[in-house]
Design a protein around this motif. Structure first.
Motif, PDB file in Angstrom:
ATOM      1  N   ALA A   1       5.219  20.534   2.577  1.00  0.00           N
ATOM      2  CA  ALA A   1       6.249  19.962   1.911  1.00  0.00           C
ATOM      3  C   ALA A   1       6.052  19.514   0.630  1.00  0.00           C
ATOM      4  CB  ALA A   1       7.151  19.019   2.745  1.00  0.00           C
ATOM      5  N   GLY A   2       4.790  19.447   0.079  1.00  0.00           N
ATOM      6  CA  GLY A   2       4.555  18.803  -0.964  1.00  0.00           C
ATOM      7  C   GLY A   2       4.443  17.171  -0.969  1.00  0.00           C
ATOM      8  N   LEU A   3       4.431  16.716   0.265  1.00  0.00           N
ATOM      9  CA  LEU A   3       4.407  15.279   0.295  1.00  0.00           C
ATOM     10  C   LEU A   3       3.090  14.531   0.405  1.00  0.00           C
ATOM     11  CD1 LEU A   3       7.240  14.795   2.935  1.00  0.00           C
ATOM     12  CD2 LEU A   3       7.262  14.311   0.478  1.00  0.00           C
ATOM     13  N   ILE A   4       2.158  15.406   0.347  1.00  0.00           N
ATOM     14  CA  ILE A   4       0.602  15.098   0.736  1.00  0.00           C
ATOM     15  C   ILE A   4      -0.092  16.341  -0.069  1.00  0.00           C
ATOM     16  CG2 ILE A   4       0.068  16.307   2.858  1.00  0.00           C
ATOM     17  CD1 ILE A   4      -1.469  13.627   3.480  1.00  0.00           C
TER      18      ILE A   4
ATOM     19  N   ARG B   1      12.005   7.670  -0.629  1.00  0.00           N
ATOM     20  CA  ARG B   1      11.649   6.991  -1.856  1.00  0.00           C
ATOM     21  C   ARG B   1      10.659   7.878  -2.783  1.00  0.00           C
ATOM     22  NH1 ARG B   1       9.861   1.524   1.314  1.00  0.00           N
ATOM     23  NH2 ARG B   1       8.627   1.027  -0.836  1.00  0.00           N
ATOM     24  N   ASN B   2      10.618   8.919  -2.702  1.00  0.00           N
ATOM     25  CA  ASN B   2       9.931   9.830  -3.593  1.00  0.00           C
ATOM     26  C   ASN B   2       8.457   9.591  -3.631  1.00  0.00           C
ATOM     27  OD1 ASN B   2       9.697  12.435  -5.083  1.00  0.00           O
ATOM     28  ND2 ASN B   2      10.260  11.116  -7.036  1.00  0.00           N
ATOM     29  N   ILE B   3       7.924   9.258  -2.679  1.00  0.00           N
ATOM     30  CA  ILE B   3       6.481   8.883  -2.708  1.00  0.00           C
ATOM     31  C   ILE B   3       5.579  10.294  -1.783  1.00  0.00           C
ATOM     32  CG2 ILE B   3       4.738   7.464  -1.313  1.00  0.00           C
ATOM     33  CD1 ILE B   3       6.761   5.057  -2.036  1.00  0.00           C
TER      34      ILE B   3
ATOM     35  N   TYR C   1       0.735  -1.089   0.050  1.00  0.00           N
ATOM     36  CA  TYR C   1       0.060   0.067  -0.051  1.00  0.00           C
ATOM     37  C   TYR C   1       0.985   1.153   0.110  1.00  0.00           C
ATOM     38  CZ  TYR C   1      -3.546  -3.660   1.081  1.00  0.00           C
ATOM     39  OH  TYR C   1      -4.063  -4.451   1.079  1.00  0.00           O
ATOM     40  N   PHE C   2       2.293   1.108   0.466  1.00  0.00           N
ATOM     41  CA  PHE C   2       3.058   2.175   0.251  1.00  0.00           C
ATOM     42  C   PHE C   2       3.444   2.567  -1.172  1.00  0.00           C
ATOM     43  CE2 PHE C   2       7.198   4.479   1.259  1.00  0.00           C
ATOM     44  CZ  PHE C   2       6.539   5.469   1.826  1.00  0.00           C
ATOM     45  N   LYS C   3       2.553   3.376  -1.858  1.00  0.00           N
ATOM     46  CA  LYS C   3       2.840   3.726  -3.316  1.00  0.00           C
ATOM     47  C   LYS C   3       2.330   5.197  -3.483  1.00  0.00           C
ATOM     48  CE  LYS C   3      -1.188   1.182  -4.608  1.00  0.00           C
ATOM     49  NZ  LYS C   3      -1.725   0.108  -5.452  1.00  0.00           N
ATOM     50  N   ASP C   4       3.004   5.641  -4.676  1.00  0.00           N
ATOM     51  CA  ASP C   4       2.561   7.202  -4.681  1.00  0.00           C
ATOM     52  C   ASP C   4       1.046   7.187  -4.840  1.00  0.00           C
ATOM     53  OD1 ASP C   4       3.893   9.517  -5.316  1.00  0.00           O
ATOM     54  OD2 ASP C   4       3.149   9.618  -7.219  1.00  0.00           O
ATOM     55  N   GLY C   5       0.551   8.171  -4.226  1.00  0.00           N
ATOM     56  CA  GLY C   5      -0.974   8.390  -4.261  1.00  0.00           C
ATOM     57  C   GLY C   5      -1.695   7.795  -3.099  1.00  0.00           C
ATOM     58  N   PHE C   6      -0.745   7.083  -2.085  1.00  0.00           N
ATOM     59  CA  PHE C   6      -1.570   6.242  -1.242  1.00  0.00           C
ATOM     60  C   PHE C   6      -2.431   7.363   0.003  1.00  0.00           C
ATOM     61  CE2 PHE C   6       2.045   7.452   1.353  1.00  0.00           C
ATOM     62  CZ  PHE C   6       1.808   7.307   2.541  1.00  0.00           C
TER      63      PHE C   6
ATOM     64  N   ARG D   1       5.854  11.496  11.805  1.00  0.00           N
ATOM     65  CA  ARG D   1       7.102  11.893  11.794  1.00  0.00           C
ATOM     66  C   ARG D   1       8.125  10.804  11.225  1.00  0.00           C
ATOM     67  NH1 ARG D   1       6.414  15.132  17.327  1.00  0.00           N
ATOM     68  NH2 ARG D   1       5.732  17.103  16.276  1.00  0.00           N
ATOM     69  N   TYR D   2       7.685   9.592  11.334  1.00  0.00           N
ATOM     70  CA  TYR D   2       8.760   8.350  10.870  1.00  0.00           C
ATOM     71  C   TYR D   2       8.304   8.286   9.415  1.00  0.00           C
ATOM     72  CZ  TYR D   2      10.066   7.292  15.596  1.00  0.00           C
ATOM     73  OH  TYR D   2      10.765   7.569  16.919  1.00  0.00           O
ATOM     74  N   LEU D   3       6.872   8.394   9.149  1.00  0.00           N
ATOM     75  CA  LEU D   3       6.590   8.155   7.713  1.00  0.00           C
ATOM     76  C   LEU D   3       7.261   9.028   6.818  1.00  0.00           C
ATOM     77  CD1 LEU D   3       4.753   5.892   6.538  1.00  0.00           C
ATOM     78  CD2 LEU D   3       2.777   7.474   6.775  1.00  0.00           C
ATOM     79  N   ARG D   4       7.363  10.481   7.127  1.00  0.00           N
ATOM     80  CA  ARG D   4       7.645  11.373   6.306  1.00  0.00           C
ATOM     81  C   ARG D   4       9.051  11.157   5.915  1.00  0.00           C
ATOM     82  NH1 ARG D   4       7.979  17.969   7.303  1.00  0.00           N
ATOM     83  NH2 ARG D   4       9.503  18.423   5.440  1.00  0.00           N
ATOM     84  N   ALA D   5      10.180  10.493   6.605  1.00  0.00           N
ATOM     85  CA  ALA D   5      11.504  10.173   6.129  1.00  0.00           C
ATOM     86  C   ALA D   5      11.286   9.287   4.985  1.00  0.00           C
ATOM     87  CB  ALA D   5      12.208   9.777   7.353  1.00  0.00           C
ATOM     88  N   ALA D   6      10.705   8.251   5.146  1.00  0.00           N
ATOM     89  CA  ALA D   6      10.493   7.212   3.953  1.00  0.00           C
ATOM     90  C   ALA D   6       9.860   7.661   2.845  1.00  0.00           C
ATOM     91  CB  ALA D   6       9.809   5.950   4.959  1.00  0.00           C
ATOM     92  N   MET D   7       8.898   8.673   2.885  1.00  0.00           N
ATOM     93  CA  MET D   7       8.316   9.177   1.871  1.00  0.00           C
ATOM     94  C   MET D   7       9.514  10.050   1.152  1.00  0.00           C
ATOM     95  SD  MET D   7       4.753  10.257   3.567  1.00  0.00           S
ATOM     96  CE  MET D   7       3.728  11.116   2.107  1.00  0.00           C
TER      97      MET D   7
END
Length: 512
Positions: free
Chosen positions: A319-322, A298-300, A269-274, A289-295
Motif C-alpha cells: 500500500a506504500g505505507l512502508i 495521518r499520512n504517515i 516516535y510516530f512520525k514520518d519515516g519511523f 492492523r490497527y497501526l495501519r488505520a492511524a498511518m
C-alpha cells in the motif's frame, strides 16, 4: 552468585563454563575476533545423494555439535528424519544447536536425550513435553538459551562451533545453491539458517526439489555446501503460522492491540519515516492492523519493518505505507510468497538482524518494538521462557534484541485464566526492565518511571488508563489470589544468556 538484577546464578556452573553475570544492557564498542569454518576442498560438480544415512555415518561422530533451523516451525520434517538415523547408528554425546526447537521435534528429542545421543542443548526455545522433561532434570547439562542475535554472536565468535548443519530447503541445485522462496514448501527468508551455512564445518542441505543449475537467487551458495540430499518431503509450510505466530481473534487481545496502537500513535516516535518490529504472540501480531488505520489517517509512512514478517506488514508495503521489510523469518505463507515478488522485502541473516557484536545490527535502528510476555514484574523485567509453574514453555527469540528500540512496548493480558501476567517477581528474567518503556494490558497501561517524557506524552490521551506497574500487579493478585510459591531443587537445568553472552538468569529443576 548474583548478577546486577539480583538473580541467583550457580557459581559452580558459571565457573566451570567460564561465564560472566549480567551487568548492563550497554554493549559498548569491544573489538572481537570472528571465527571461520573448516573447509573441505571439492570440485563440487555434483553433490547430490539420496543416501542420508551414509552422509550421517561419514560425517557425524560422538561428541560433535549439530544444528538445524526452525523456519518450518511445526511443519518441520528434517529434524526427526536426521535424529532418528543418528540414534539408529548409536552416535552419542552430541550437542544440539538449533535456532529453536518446535513442538514437532519434541518426542524425538526426548528419546535422543534418554539414549545418550544428546547430552547438551543450546537453542532459543523449547515448548511442550520437551520443555517439561528438561524442567524436571532429563538433560545432564544445563541448556543454554540464547536470543536470535545472541546465537548469531556466539556462532560468529566461536562460542558455538557447529560441526555439521542439516538445513532443509524448498529447492536446491546439484551444487547446493538454494533459497527459501520457490517450491511447494517455500517458507521465505532463510535468515537463521544462513548463520549455519556460513559457519558450520559441514553443510548438508535436504530438499525435495532439485532444480537446474545454477539456481538463483542463491541465499545459500554452492561455496558453502558439502552435500545435497534428496528426501521425500522437507516440511509443511501450512504449519508455519501456528502456535506462537497464530493471529488472535480473542477480544481481550484485540483490545490490547488497539491500546498499543494508541500508545504508539500518541508518542513522539510516530512520525514520518519511523521504524518498527512486532514480536510473536497474538496481541503483538495484531497491532499492525490497527497501526495501519492511524498511518493512513495521518499520512504517515514507515521507513522499514523488521523481524518476523507477516501478511499485514506485507499489505503495508504494497500500500506504500512502508518502504522496506527487513526479513529474518516469515510468520505466514503470504509473507513467504511476498519475499520473492517484492524487491523491497529484503532477506537478512540473524547477524544483520541482531548480533550485538557486529558493526551495526538492524535492531539498533528501531524506533518502536511491540513484544509479548508470559510475565512482567514490577521492575519491568520480562519472562517469555517459563510458565507460572516454572516449566520451560517458550523462547527467548528476538525479544531481548528488539527491546533495544527507542520505544519498547510489552503487551500482555493482566491475567490468563487464573494466572497473573503482572507479578512482583518474574520466575525467569529474559529481558531486563531497563529495556522496557511501556506495559499495555486490557485493564490499563504502565509507563516505566525511567521514561517521564513518555508519561507526559500519554497521560492525557483519551481511553488510556495509566497506573503504576505496582498497581497493576496488585490488581492481578486481587483477581487470582495468592498462589503457593513454586518449589525447585538446587540443580540448574538451564541458563539464560543476555544478548552479549552474560548470564541474566538460571532455571532450576522443578520438584515433582
Amino acid at each position: 552468585m548474583e548478577n546486577k538484577l539480583g538473580r541467583t546464578l550457580p557459581a559452580d556452573v558459571m565457573e566451570q563454563l567460564q561465564l560472566t553475570p549480567f551487568q548492563t544492557t550497554e554493549i559498548g564498542n569491544p573489538e572481537v575476533q570472528r571465527t571461520a569454518p573448516q573447509v573441505r576442498l571439492s570440485t563440487g560438480n555434483d553433490k547430490v545423494t539420496n543416501d542420508l544415512k551414509k552422509i550421517i555415518q561419514e560425517n557425524v561422530h560422538d561428541g560433535m555439535t549439530i544444528s538445524f533451523h526452525h523456519h518450518f516451525r511445526n511443519g518441520d520434517f528434517v529434524f526427526n528424519q536426521v535424529m532418528k538415523i543418528i540414534m539408529e547408528l548409536g552416535i552419542k554425546n552430541l550437542t544440539l544447536a538449533p535456532s529453536s526447537l518446535t513442538g514437532v521435534m519434541n518426542d524425538v528429542a526426548i528419546e535422543a536425550i534418554k539414549q545418550g545421543t544428546v547430552t547438551a542443548i543450546t537453542t532459543s526455545g523449547m515448548r511442550g513435553s520437551l520443555g517439561d522433561a528438561v524442567s524436571h532434570g532429563l538433560l545432564a547439562k544445563p541448556v543454554i538459551f540464547r536470543s536470535h542475535g545472541g546465537r548469531a554472536r556466539a556462532i560468529e565468535n566461536g562460542e558455538i562451533k557447529i560441526d555439521v548443519a542439516f538445513l532443509g530447503v524448498p529447492n536446491a541445485d546439484r551444487c547446493g545453491n538454494a533459497n527459501g522462496s520457490y517450491g511447494d514448501e517455500a517458507f521465505g527468508s532463510l535468515g537463521y539458517a544462513l548463520m549455519d551455512a556460513n559457519y558450520a564445518n559441514k553443510v548438508v542441505l535436504l530438499t525435495d526439489n532439485l532444480v537446474a543449475y545454477p539456481n538463483t537467487p542463491a541465499s545459500i551458495k554452492q561455496t558453502q555446501v558439502d552435500y545435497v540430499v534428496e528426501v521425500d518431503q522437507v516440511g509443511d509450510p501450512d504449519k508455519i503460522g501456528s502456535g506462537a505466530t497464530r493471529f488472535t481473534k480473542d477480544p481481550k487481545n484485540l483490545k490490547i492491540a488497539n491500546l498499543v496502537s494508541d500508545v504508539i500513535t500518541n508518542s513522539s516516535y510516530f512520525k514520518d519515516g519511523f521504524s518498527f518490529q512486532t514480536g510473536s504472540g497474538g496481541a503483538a501480531l495484531a497491532v499492525t492492523r490497527y497501526l495501519r488505520a492511524a498511518m493512513e489517517a495521518r499520512n504517515i509512512h514507515a521507513s522499514f519493518g523488521l523481524g518476523g514478517i507477516t501478511n499485514p506488514m506485507v499489505e503495508l508495503l504494497e500500500a506504500g505505507l512502508i518502504d522496506k521489510l527487513m526479513d529474518v523469518q516469515d510468520f505466514d505463507k503470504a509473507a513467504a510468497q511476498s519475499m520473492k515478488n517484492n524487491l523491497n522485502q529484503q532477506e537478512i541473516d540473524a547477524s544483520w538482524y541482531a548480533d550485538p557484536d557486529n558493526k551495526a545490527a538492524m535492531v539498533d535502528q528501531l524506533d518502536v518494538s511491540i513484544l509479548s510476555a508470559l510475565e512482567i514484574d514490577t521492575d519491568f523485567n520480562v519472562n517469555v521462557l517459563t510458565g507460572a509453574d516454572g516449566i520451560i514453555r517458550g523462547a527467548v527469540g528476538g525479544h531481548q534484541d528488539a527491546a533495544t528500540a527507542k520505544l519498547t512496548i510489552i503487551c500482555t493480558p493482566l491475567v490468563r485464566g487464573r494466572i497473573p501476567s503482572v507479578v512482583k517477581s518474574a520466575n525467569t528474567v529474559v529481558t531486563p526492565g531497563s529495556s522496557v518503556d511501556v506495559l499495555v494490558t486490557e485493564r490499563g497501561i504502565a509507563v516505566n518511571p525511567q521514561r517521564p517524557d513518555l508519561l507526559a506524552q500519554l497521560q492525557n490521551v483519551p481511553g488510556l488508563q495509566i497506573y503504576s506497574i505496582d498497581e497493576l500487579a496488585e490488581l492481578a493478585q486481587q483477581i487470582v489470589g495468592t498462589e503457593a510459591p513454586l518449589e525447585f531443587t538446587d540443580r540448574t537445568v538451564a541458563l539464560v544468556e543476555y544478548r552479549d553472552g552474560s548470564i541474566i538468569d538460571a532455571i532450576k529443576q522443578r520438584k515433582d
